[in-house]
Design a protein around this motif. Sequence first.
Motif, PDB file in Angstrom:
ATOM      1  N   ALA A   1      -4.219   2.681   5.541  1.00  7.72           N
ATOM      2  CA  ALA A   1      -4.561   2.726   4.117  1.00  7.72           C
ATOM      3  C   ALA A   1      -6.069   2.842   3.971  1.00  7.72           C
ATOM      4  CB  ALA A   1      -4.061   1.480   3.392  1.00  7.72           C
ATOM      5  N   GLU A   2      -6.483   3.573   2.972  1.00 14.97           N
ATOM      6  CA  GLU A   2      -7.903   3.704   2.643  1.00 14.97           C
ATOM      7  C   GLU A   2      -8.144   2.930   1.352  1.00 14.97           C
ATOM      8  OE1 GLU A   2     -11.196   7.194   1.687  1.00 14.97           O
ATOM      9  OE2 GLU A   2      -9.070   7.676   1.697  1.00 14.97           O
ATOM     10  N   LEU A   3      -9.102   1.994   1.398  1.00 14.05           N
ATOM     11  CA  LEU A   3      -9.419   1.174   0.227  1.00 14.05           C
ATOM     12  C   LEU A   3     -10.741   1.623  -0.390  1.00 14.05           C
ATOM     13  CD1 LEU A   3      -8.549  -2.399   1.563  1.00 14.05           C
ATOM     14  CD2 LEU A   3      -7.050  -0.690   0.533  1.00 14.05           C
ATOM     15  N   ALA A   4     -10.848   1.496  -1.691  1.00 19.12           N
ATOM     16  CA  ALA A   4     -12.049   1.919  -2.414  1.00 19.12           C
ATOM     17  C   ALA A   4     -13.158   0.877  -2.287  1.00 19.12           C
ATOM     18  CB  ALA A   4     -11.723   2.147  -3.884  1.00 19.12           C
TER      19      ALA A   4
ATOM     20  N   ALA B   1       0.822  -1.218   0.000  1.00 14.89           N
ATOM     21  CA  ALA B   1       0.000   0.000   0.000  1.00 14.89           C
ATOM     22  C   ALA B   1       0.850   1.259   0.000  1.00 14.89           C
ATOM     23  CB  ALA B   1      -0.949  -0.005   1.209  1.00 14.89           C
ATOM     24  N   TRP B   2       2.088   1.160   0.502  1.00 12.15           N
ATOM     25  CA  TRP B   2       2.930   2.351   0.568  1.00 12.15           C
ATOM     26  C   TRP B   2       3.288   2.871  -0.814  1.00 12.15           C
ATOM     27  CZ3 TRP B   2       3.029   5.075   4.781  1.00 12.15           C
ATOM     28  CH2 TRP B   2       3.853   6.195   4.815  1.00 12.15           C
ATOM     29  N   ARG B   3       3.138   2.051  -1.861  1.00  5.70           N
ATOM     30  CA  ARG B   3       3.360   2.515  -3.236  1.00  5.70           C
ATOM     31  C   ARG B   3       2.422   3.671  -3.575  1.00  5.70           C
ATOM     32  NH1 ARG B   3       5.574  -1.349  -6.963  1.00  5.70           N
ATOM     33  NH2 ARG B   3       4.151  -0.550  -8.531  1.00  5.70           N
ATOM     34  N   PHE B   4       1.298   3.764  -2.857  1.00 10.22           N
ATOM     35  CA  PHE B   4       0.280   4.767  -3.140  1.00 10.22           C
ATOM     36  C   PHE B   4       0.362   5.955  -2.187  1.00 10.22           C
ATOM     37  CE2 PHE B   4      -1.011   0.625  -4.542  1.00 10.22           C
ATOM     38  CZ  PHE B   4      -1.422   0.849  -5.844  1.00 10.22           C
TER      39      PHE B   4
END
Length: 199
Positions: free
Chosen positions: A185-188, A115-118
């Motif tokens: 992280a926030e997921l859609a 998730a850190w890629r984002f």
Amino acid sequence: MAVLSRYPVLATAERPLPTLPGHRDDGKTALHALLDVPGGPLPFFTTHLNSGIAESAVRCAQVRELAAFVAEHARGPFPPVVTGDFNAEPDFDEVRLICGYKTAPAVPGLVLLDAWRFADPALPQGTWDISTEYAVNFGARPSRIDYILVGPPGPDSRGWVRTARRAGDRRTAGVWPSDHAAVVAELALPQPSLKLRGA
């Protein structure tokens, strides 16, 4: 270790993680909780791998078992979410192995995105050793050893990583909450399918 959720937990499972001959068994495990989130069940996992600086081979064995555990329980409309303290930086073999896109995956077909890629590249990245400058780590800066890994999103963008950031990385009333920062992280949620028209 624990999984805390504001949403109902539909099912749980636990898997002991292995060690190797000549290494102490620290009793490491992986936990699974199937969470009843908006948009359908989400398979969530968390773990804590061995911490010895010379235990990369142990962590690789643990990651293989973790990946098998994830593959067994990763059912439903959302991609799996795997979290934890891996005691390894992003370029270490064990992290590359669990992610499965910079090397052959630990389980065929299982790919997890860090998730850190984002995250905003300008954000501080270290998650461990944030409170003490003299602690031993893998370099002269705080190490990123805590992760949120997410399977590729579905065609409706369900589970896409929208944002990632650190939390718990400041003193509260003069006290550090931990020597680790949290990763958030926030997921859609699912998006309606788009109707495209040709020219």
